[in-house]
Write a protein that holds these residues in place. Structure first.
Motif, short mmCIF file in Angstrom:
data_model
loop_
_atom_site.label_atom_id
_atom_site.label_comp_id
_atom_site.label_asym_id
_atom_site.label_seq_id
_atom_site.Cartn_x
_atom_site.Cartn_y
_atom_site.Cartn_z
N LYS A 64 0.83 -1.20 0.00
CA LYS A 64 0.00 0.00 0.00
C LYS A 64 0.87 1.26 0.00
O LYS A 64 2.09 1.21 -0.01
CB LYS A 64 -0.92 -0.01 1.23
N TYR A 65 0.20 2.41 0.04
CA TYR A 65 0.93 3.68 0.14
C TYR A 65 1.82 3.70 1.39
O TYR A 65 1.49 3.11 2.42
CB TYR A 65 -0.04 4.86 0.25
N THR A 66 2.90 4.43 1.29
CA THR A 66 3.72 4.74 2.46
C THR A 66 3.77 6.26 2.59
O THR A 66 3.31 6.98 1.70
CB THR A 66 5.16 4.20 2.33
N PRO A 67 4.33 6.80 3.68
CA PRO A 67 4.53 8.25 3.74
C PRO A 67 5.33 8.75 2.53
O PRO A 67 6.18 8.01 2.00
CB PRO A 67 5.31 8.44 5.04
N SER A 68 5.06 9.96 2.10
CA SER A 68 5.71 10.49 0.89
C SER A 68 7.22 10.49 0.99
O SER A 68 7.92 10.27 0.00
CB SER A 68 5.22 11.92 0.61
N GLY A 69 7.74 10.73 2.18
CA GLY A 69 9.18 10.78 2.37
C GLY A 69 9.82 9.45 2.64
O GLY A 69 11.03 9.37 2.90
N GLY A 70 9.03 8.36 2.59
CA GLY A 70 9.58 7.04 2.77
C GLY A 70 9.18 6.38 4.08
O GLY A 70 8.73 7.04 5.03
N THR A 262 9.83 16.78 0.56
CA THR A 262 8.82 15.78 0.88
C THR A 262 7.43 16.28 0.48
O THR A 262 6.61 15.52 -0.07
CB THR A 262 8.86 15.44 2.39
N ASN A 263 7.16 17.56 0.74
CA ASN A 263 5.88 18.14 0.32
C ASN A 263 5.74 18.10 -1.19
O ASN A 263 4.65 17.80 -1.72
CB ASN A 263 5.77 19.59 0.80
N LEU A 264 6.83 18.40 -1.90
CA LEU A 264 6.79 18.36 -3.36
C LEU A 264 6.51 16.94 -3.85
O LEU A 264 5.71 16.72 -4.77
CB LEU A 264 8.12 18.87 -3.92
N ALA A 265 7.16 15.97 -3.22
CA ALA A 265 6.93 14.57 -3.60
C ALA A 265 5.49 14.15 -3.37
O ALA A 265 4.93 13.36 -4.14
CB ALA A 265 7.87 13.66 -2.82
N SER A 266 4.87 14.71 -2.35
CA SER A 266 3.49 14.33 -2.05
C SER A 266 2.54 14.73 -3.17
O SER A 266 1.46 14.16 -3.32
CB SER A 266 3.04 14.96 -0.73
N HIS A 267 2.96 15.72 -3.99
CA HIS A 267 2.13 16.18 -5.10
C HIS A 267 2.62 15.65 -6.45
O HIS A 267 2.02 15.97 -7.48
CB HIS A 267 2.10 17.70 -5.14
N SER A 268 3.70 14.89 -6.45
CA SER A 268 4.25 14.43 -7.73
C SER A 268 4.37 12.91 -7.81
O SER A 268 3.96 12.31 -8.80
CB SER A 268 5.62 15.07 -7.99
N THR A 269 4.91 12.29 -6.78
CA THR A 269 5.15 10.85 -6.84
C THR A 269 4.39 10.05 -5.78
O THR A 269 4.42 8.83 -5.79
CB THR A 269 6.65 10.54 -6.68
N SER A 270 3.74 10.73 -4.86
CA SER A 270 3.06 10.12 -3.71
C SER A 270 4.07 9.48 -2.76
O SER A 270 4.24 9.91 -1.63
CB SER A 270 2.01 9.10 -4.14
N ASN A 271 4.74 8.41 -3.21
CA ASN A 271 5.75 7.78 -2.36
C ASN A 271 6.63 6.88 -3.24
O ASN A 271 6.21 6.47 -4.33
CB ASN A 271 5.12 6.94 -1.25
N PRO A 272 7.84 6.58 -2.79
CA PRO A 272 8.65 5.60 -3.52
C PRO A 272 7.93 4.24 -3.51
O PRO A 272 7.15 3.95 -2.60
CB PRO A 272 9.96 5.54 -2.72
N THR A 273 8.19 3.42 -4.50
CA THR A 273 7.55 2.12 -4.61
C THR A 273 7.72 1.33 -3.31
O THR A 273 8.84 1.16 -2.82
CB THR A 273 8.14 1.33 -5.79
N THR A 274 6.62 0.87 -2.78
CA THR A 274 6.63 0.24 -1.45
C THR A 274 7.52 -1.00 -1.41
O THR A 274 8.35 -1.16 -0.50
CB THR A 274 5.19 -0.12 -1.05
N THR A 275 7.38 -1.88 -2.38
CA THR A 275 8.18 -3.10 -2.41
C THR A 275 9.67 -2.78 -2.47
O THR A 275 10.49 -3.42 -1.80
CB THR A 275 7.78 -3.99 -3.60
#
Length: 397
Positions: A64-70, A262-275
């Motif tokens: 599932k999703y993780t925090p945007s910063g990992g 991290t804020n920028l990532a939250s609007h661009s990539t959501s989070n790095p791939t969880t796996t």
């Protein structure tokens, strides 16, 4: 519609390394016996324990999703790694996990640069530095390092390049495409200049684990409290653990900037791939024998091929100290084989000698070519034989 593209992407130069690698792959798939020395990735598979950890995480429903910063646990693993390897202390708020070190760098420049801000980029440089700076509205200021200086810029060169618009300096050690390493004294002098001019330091340390001989990695952030305060360490698992396709990198540095990233990532990539994050967690927390095994193999390859490459007429090679690249100066060979420039010479090597190398123009070093020895020793030695035969057969002196 009269204008399809934005101004910021219209001026982009495609990645030379990816373009050459793609062309070599296309030729190979069509049945042509091409040896590729272009790609900047280890030829090892990702270690088995990391593959198992990734598989288990998926089986356990960690998809599932993780925090945007990992993942917080992966941040902790990075924090422990930095403490263990560099004796540097960071908090979770000073660390961000991203989609590879490349995207971390992109996000950093977006966070710290305004239009017209200048970033000092030592040359030869990794191809994406200038393009990412330009995409953020910044201006790359190229400072040339020569073969005589072992492809390293001096503190004085950086000092002379500083203007009121200078915002940051990039340090890449061990370097791509040169394989050269800045020692503690050289870094200390550069840190002093950055303190004088109040500059950020972008320290790309992605090849940290691939160092040869008696050399040791020194991060500029280790040198003083001030250096640590103004340094962003960029690193990841791509080169150290042969995980290029997993796309996990990190940044450690100023809390406010990392928070903005991290804020920028939250609007661009959501989070790095969880796996991939769970795989990286095992990479940092698990056994490290595979990392050292790979380093030793690269060093062994270097010791074998360096004298062979140096023996090619018109090739002048400085022995690298890290990474897995050789950057011979080949202007003499280019001239005496009848070519106008290194780009044409590299094209001929691909089409006639069936060896793919990267012309140095993409790295701001137009008299060189880059060869990666991150492939089997048999293929590397065969490629060098082909290059030597091509040069000797076409020599016109």
């Amino acid at each position: 519609m009269t204008k399809k593209l934005s101004a910021r992407v219209s001026t982009l130069t495609p990645s030379t390394t990816l373009a050459i690698t793609a062309k070599a792959k296309e030729m190979k798939e069509s049945g042509i016996d091409v040896i590729g020395l272009g790609a900047g990735e280890p030829d090892y598979n990702t270690p088995e324990n990391i593959l198992t950890a990734a598989y288990n995480s998926m089986k356990e429903g960690k998809t599932k999703y993780t925090p945007s910063g990992g993942l917080p646990t992966l941040k902790d693993a990075v924090i422990n790694k930095l403490k263990r390897d560099q004796d540097l202390t960071y908090s979770r708020k000073e660390v961000m996990i991203g989609i590879g070190a490349k995207h971390i760098l992109y996000t950093l420049f977006q966070a710290i640069l305004d239009p017209g801000d200048e970033v000092i980029v030592p040359s030869p440089y990794w191809v994406s530095y200038p393009e990412q700076i330009k995409l953020a509205g910044g201006v790359p200021v190229i400072v040339e390092a020569t073969a005589e200086s072992h492809f390293k810029v001096t503190a004085e060169q950086i000092r002379n390049a500083v203007t009121p618009k200078t915002k940051a300096v990039i340090i890449n050690s061990p370097g791509n495409p040169t394989g050269m390493i800045y020692n503690r004294e050289e870094l200390s002098k550069i840190a002093d200049v950055c303190q004088e001019a109040d500059l950020w330091i972008v320290s790309d340390e992605i090849y940290e684990k691939l160092i040869y001989g008696e050399k040791r990695h020194v991060s500029i952030a280790q040198l003083s409290k001030d250096a640590k305060k103004r340094t962003f360490i960029i690193n990841g698992v791509s080169k150290s653990h042969s995980m290029t396709g997993w796309r996990i990198g990190y940044i450690a540095g100023d809390e406010e900037v990392v928070g903005a990233m991290t804020n920028l990532a939250s609007h661009s990539t959501s989070n790095p791939t969880t796996t991939s994050q769970y795989a990286a967690l095992e990479a940092y927390n698990g056994p490290q024998e595979a990392v050292e095994e790979m380093r030793k193999d690269f060093e062994s390859r270097l010791e074998r091929i360096y004298p062979q490459l140096s023996a090619i007429p018109g090739f002048h090679v400085i022995k690298p100290q890290g990474a897995f690249y050789l950057l011979p100066e080949v202007s003499e060979a280019v001239k005496n084989t009848g070519y106008d420039n290194v780009d044409d010479f590299a094209e001929a090597l691909l089409t006639e000698a069936k060896v793919a190398v990267i012309p140095g123009s993409g790295f701001g070093s137009p008299d060189t070519i880059r060869l990666s020895y991150a492939t089997s020793i048999d293929l590397i030695e065969e490629a060098i034989k082909r290059i030597r035969k091509f040069v000797e057969d076409n020599w016109k002196e």
